[in-house]
Design an enzyme around this catalytic site. Structure first.
Site, PDB file in Angstrom:
ATOM      1  N   GLU A  47       5.856 -10.344   3.694  1.00 58.70           N
ATOM      2  CA  GLU A  47       5.269  -9.221   4.436  1.00 58.70           C
ATOM      3  C   GLU A  47       6.434  -8.365   4.938  1.00 58.70           C
ATOM      4  O   GLU A  47       7.405  -8.891   5.489  1.00 58.70           O
ATOM      5  CB  GLU A  47       4.423  -9.771   5.600  1.00 58.70           C
ATOM      6  CG  GLU A  47       3.945  -8.761   6.607  1.00 58.70           C
ATOM      7  CD  GLU A  47       3.156  -7.603   6.001  1.00 58.70           C
ATOM      8  OE1 GLU A  47       2.118  -7.822   5.346  1.00 58.70           O
ATOM      9  OE2 GLU A  47       3.609  -6.445   6.184  1.00 58.70           O
ATOM     10  N   LYS A 102      -0.419   9.532  -3.343  1.00 57.55           N
ATOM     11  CA  LYS A 102       0.266  10.639  -4.030  1.00 57.55           C
ATOM     12  C   LYS A 102       0.896  10.154  -5.334  1.00 57.55           C
ATOM     13  O   LYS A 102       1.540   9.103  -5.342  1.00 57.55           O
ATOM     14  CB  LYS A 102       1.409  11.171  -3.155  1.00 57.55           C
ATOM     15  CG  LYS A 102       0.998  12.095  -2.070  1.00 57.55           C
ATOM     16  CD  LYS A 102       2.301  12.671  -1.519  1.00 57.55           C
ATOM     17  CE  LYS A 102       2.101  13.336  -0.193  1.00 57.55           C
ATOM     18  NZ  LYS A 102       3.392  13.627   0.450  1.00 57.55           N
ATOM     19  N   THR A 130     -10.295 -11.495   4.041  1.00 55.20           N
ATOM     20  CA  THR A 130      -9.108 -10.890   4.632  1.00 55.20           C
ATOM     21  C   THR A 130      -9.568  -9.837   5.640  1.00 55.20           C
ATOM     22  O   THR A 130     -10.672  -9.295   5.523  1.00 55.20           O
ATOM     23  CB  THR A 130      -8.190 -10.217   3.567  1.00 55.20           C
ATOM     24  OG1 THR A 130      -8.623  -8.859   3.367  1.00 55.20           O
ATOM     25  CG2 THR A 130      -8.178 -10.967   2.258  1.00 55.20           C
ATOM     26  N   GLU A 160       1.502 -15.360  -1.244  1.00 59.62           N
ATOM     27  CA  GLU A 160       0.698 -14.197  -0.848  1.00 59.62           C
ATOM     28  C   GLU A 160       1.637 -13.028  -0.564  1.00 59.62           C
ATOM     29  O   GLU A 160       2.590 -13.144   0.206  1.00 59.62           O
ATOM     30  CB  GLU A 160      -0.179 -14.476   0.386  1.00 59.62           C
ATOM     31  CG  GLU A 160      -1.070 -13.261   0.672  1.00 59.62           C
ATOM     32  CD  GLU A 160      -2.097 -13.437   1.766  1.00 59.62           C
ATOM     33  OE1 GLU A 160      -2.100 -14.487   2.448  1.00 59.62           O
ATOM     34  OE2 GLU A 160      -2.900 -12.493   1.942  1.00 59.62           O
ATOM     35  N   ASP A 218      -1.044  -1.632  -0.330  1.00 58.90           N
ATOM     36  CA  ASP A 218      -1.022  -0.224   0.093  1.00 58.90           C
ATOM     37  C   ASP A 218      -1.255   0.668  -1.126  1.00 58.90           C
ATOM     38  O   ASP A 218      -0.630   0.473  -2.172  1.00 58.90           O
ATOM     39  CB  ASP A 218       0.326   0.108   0.746  1.00 58.90           C
ATOM     40  CG  ASP A 218       0.462  -0.577   2.109  1.00 58.90           C
ATOM     41  OD1 ASP A 218      -0.567  -0.973   2.677  1.00 58.90           O
ATOM     42  OD2 ASP A 218       1.597  -0.709   2.591  1.00 58.90           O
ATOM     43  N   ASP A 277     -10.086  -1.673  -2.389  1.00 63.54           N
ATOM     44  CA  ASP A 277     -11.318  -0.879  -2.272  1.00 63.54           C
ATOM     45  C   ASP A 277     -11.056   0.571  -2.713  1.00 63.54           C
ATOM     46  O   ASP A 277     -11.881   1.448  -2.479  1.00 63.54           O
ATOM     47  CB  ASP A 277     -11.887  -0.932  -0.839  1.00 63.54           C
ATOM     48  CG  ASP A 277     -10.889  -0.494   0.218  1.00 63.54           C
ATOM     49  OD1 ASP A 277      -9.874   0.140  -0.145  1.00 63.54           O
ATOM     50  OD2 ASP A 277     -11.126  -0.775   1.407  1.00 63.54           O
TER      51      ASP A 277
END
Ligand code: SAM
Length: 199
Positions: A60, A114, A178, A35, A110, A146
């Site tokens: 992470e 821009k 999640t 993950e 993320d 999303d």
């Protein structure tokens, strides 16, 4: 509302050592999932509870999130889950041998809105090229977001890769849970998701 800026993955440049999977997972079965950007780890705990035969490597870049999940993981899961504080890009490339991964999960990466920041996006052609070497034939990548603009960008990268889209409705029904996805549903946001397999 607390606004946080995204951590720039390009601030991480340290190369990693190759992992000895049988040393970190004493009962390693050979079935390895990864993950990328697990955040608070809600998905990982839910998925691993439902898959007692699988092993998970999580990446992470936020150290406090890694420490928190390390504390929260139930004891019986600890021998099957390995968390690493660092970028998924460097970690997968350096720590894993070719054709070693069964499933890769990237949920709500993320978005880096821009245009000048698009190179910081995780799912992009260079990452997919490396990933397709590390995934086993028949291995899969599960992706969600999303953000429509990010979905279009990720789809373009995926369409140009050797991965092809398949259906796995049981996964989305039973395991896709999640924290960001739950927030997204509460906020009535769009949902884009797909499963991509290496033939
Ligand atoms: C929007 S959050 C989503 C968290 C979780 N996947 C979810 O759906 O709730 C994105 C997460 O990815 C992490 N992240 C961003 N870039 C990363 C990278 N290159 N490698 C590993 N983690 C990354 C961030 O620190 C953050 O925790």
């Amino acid at each position: 509302m607390r606004i946080r800026t995204h951590a720039n993955p390009f601030h991480y440049y340290q190369r990693e050592e190759r992992l000895d999977l049988t040393a970190i997972f004493p009962t390693f079965s050979g079935t390895l999932d990864v993950e990328c950007g697990f955040g608070t780890g809600g998905f990982m705990q839910h998925y691993m509870a439902g898959h007692p035969d699988r092993f998970m490597l999580g990446f992470e870049i936020r150290q406090p999130a890694v420490a928190l999940l390390q504390e929260r993981i139930p004891d019986e899961m600890k021998s099957r889950v390995y968390l690493h504080n660092g970028t998924a890009e460097i970690g997968i490339e350096d720590m894993l041998p070719d054709q070693s991964i069964d499933r890769v999960f990237v949920f709500h990466p993320d978005p880096w809105f821009k245009k000048s920041h698009h190179k910081r996006r995780l799912i992009k052609p260079a990452f997919l090229k490396m990933l397709t070497q590390k995934i086993k034939p028949g291995g899969r990548l599960y992706v969600s977001t999303d953000v429509e603009d990010l979905w279009v960008y990720m789809r373009q990268s995926l369409d140009a890769s050797p991965l092809h889209e398949i259906e796995d409705p049981d996964f989305w029904r039973d395991y896709y849970l999640t924290p960001w996805q739950q927030f997204s549903v509460r906020d009535s946001r769009n949902s884009y998701r797909g499963v991509f397999e290496l033939s």
